[in-house]
Design an enzyme around this catalytic site. Structure first.
Site, short mmCIF file in Angstrom:
data_model
loop_
_atom_site.label_atom_id
_atom_site.label_comp_id
_atom_site.label_asym_id
_atom_site.label_seq_id
_atom_site.Cartn_x
_atom_site.Cartn_y
_atom_site.Cartn_z
CG HIS A 42 -1.84 -1.15 1.27
ND1 HIS A 42 -2.84 -1.36 0.35
CD2 HIS A 42 -1.89 -2.20 2.11
CE1 HIS A 42 -3.47 -2.47 0.63
NE2 HIS A 42 -2.91 -3.01 1.69
CG HIS A 204 -6.23 -5.85 0.94
ND1 HIS A 204 -6.96 -5.42 2.01
CD2 HIS A 204 -4.94 -5.59 1.24
CE1 HIS A 204 -6.16 -4.93 2.94
NE2 HIS A 204 -4.93 -5.01 2.48
#
Length: 316
Positions: A42, A204
């Site tokens: 991320h 995700h």
């Protein structure tokens, strides 16, 4: 020969601290897991936010995988100056369980631990991946503001209280225009046909609220901001994060930000500060998210406080 690992390859060349960023004094350490409360990919969250005014450490797992408790304990021990450590944990079941175990192990070693659970995503609740809301863009607000409080020398209990207040005052909503690709799979993590978008996607690739035919930037801003305001209902000014999911160019993000600002103005919500860019990403996913935090004077002061990290810096 050691097997290939995208995590090791990228971590070896990614600066854990910006130059000259070593922390001093005896302030509480703010420790974040490297992705949904402990997973990698991320970037720049969380490793890019290690430095003065923000995080003391980031604890990465493999791609979209939580770090293990022993790893978290080592990170806490490395940054604990005696004032204690705050764990910032995004609300994903595996991450929460591992951090709970790590906190117990750290306390057994004499490290005082406080925890804050980030659960700002309004898109879905009680999914296959979480109990309650998911943790997403508000993590940046929590880490910056709590880190500033720690930098000032606030006690651990105060840093924890500020972090919880930021989370309670923040809400997010994300949109995907394409799926992300993990190294292990080598292909899209979910099927999103061309000409469609996923409203409420997780960081995700978790399913969102619904799938629709492609919308204009104006339409996406209307839907996204209204979804956030429906739950947040701010009575004062907000911090606004217009975040890219990884593959969205800044040109498009700033264009989308103009639409977000339009909607907030039309809804009578004053904006105190705005941050635009790819900060809480999902590998190569095309898309964006909007996070709003209702900010009082103290939170604004801590947001504006100097910060020097590889991915976020001002005032130094």
């Amino acid at each position: 020969m050691e097997p290939h690992s995208p995590w090791r390859d990228s971590s070896a060349s990614f600066p854990s601290r910006s130059q000259g960023s070593e922390r001093t004094g005896h302030d509480p350490g703010v420790v974040a897991a490297q992705c949904p409360c402990g997973r990698k990919r991320h970037e720049p969250l969380h490793g890019g936010f290690v430095g003065p005014g923000m995080l003391a450490a980031a604890c990465p797992g493999e791609v979209f995988t939580s770090p293990v408790p022993d790893q978290m304990v080592r990170a806490a021990a490395a940054v604990d100056s005696g004032a204690g450590v705050l764990f910032v944990v995004k609300n994903y079941t595996g991450d929460v369980l591992n951090f709970e175990m790590a906190a117990e192990l750290a306390e057994d070693e004499g490290i005082r631990v406080a925890k804050v659970l980030v659960n700002d995503d309004v898109a879905v609740t009680d999914s296959l991946y979480t109990a309650g809301r998911r943790g997403t863009g508000a993590t940046l607000f929590v880490e910056k503001i709590a880190g500033a409080a720690a930098e000032e020398g606030a006690p651990l209990e105060r840093v924890e209280s500020v972090a919880r207040r930021v989370n309670e005052r923040s809400r997010s909503f994300g949109v995907a225009l394409s799926a992300c690709t993990t190294p292990a799979k080598g292909g899209p993590t979910f099927d999103l046909p061309g000409g469609e978008l996923e409203l409420g996607v997780g960081i995700h690739g978790e399913p969102g609220r619904e799938r629709r035919a492609m919308m204009t930037s104006r339409e996406i801003a209307d839907f996204t901001v209204d979804a956030v305001l429906e739950e947040l209902r701010p009575s004062g000014p907000v911090l606004a994060l217009v975040n890219g999911m990884g593959a969205t160019p800044l040109l498009e993000l700033y264009g989308f930000n103009a639409e977000v600002q339009r909607v907030l103005t039309e809804r009578g919500v004053p904006v105190a500060r705005t941050l635009v860019g790819n900060y809480v990403t999902s590998l190569d996913m095309a898309g964006c998210s909007v996070t709003l935090c209702e900010a009082d004077e103290e939170l604004l002061r801590l947001w504006d406080a100097p910060v020097r990290t590889p991915a976020l810096r001002w005032g130094l």
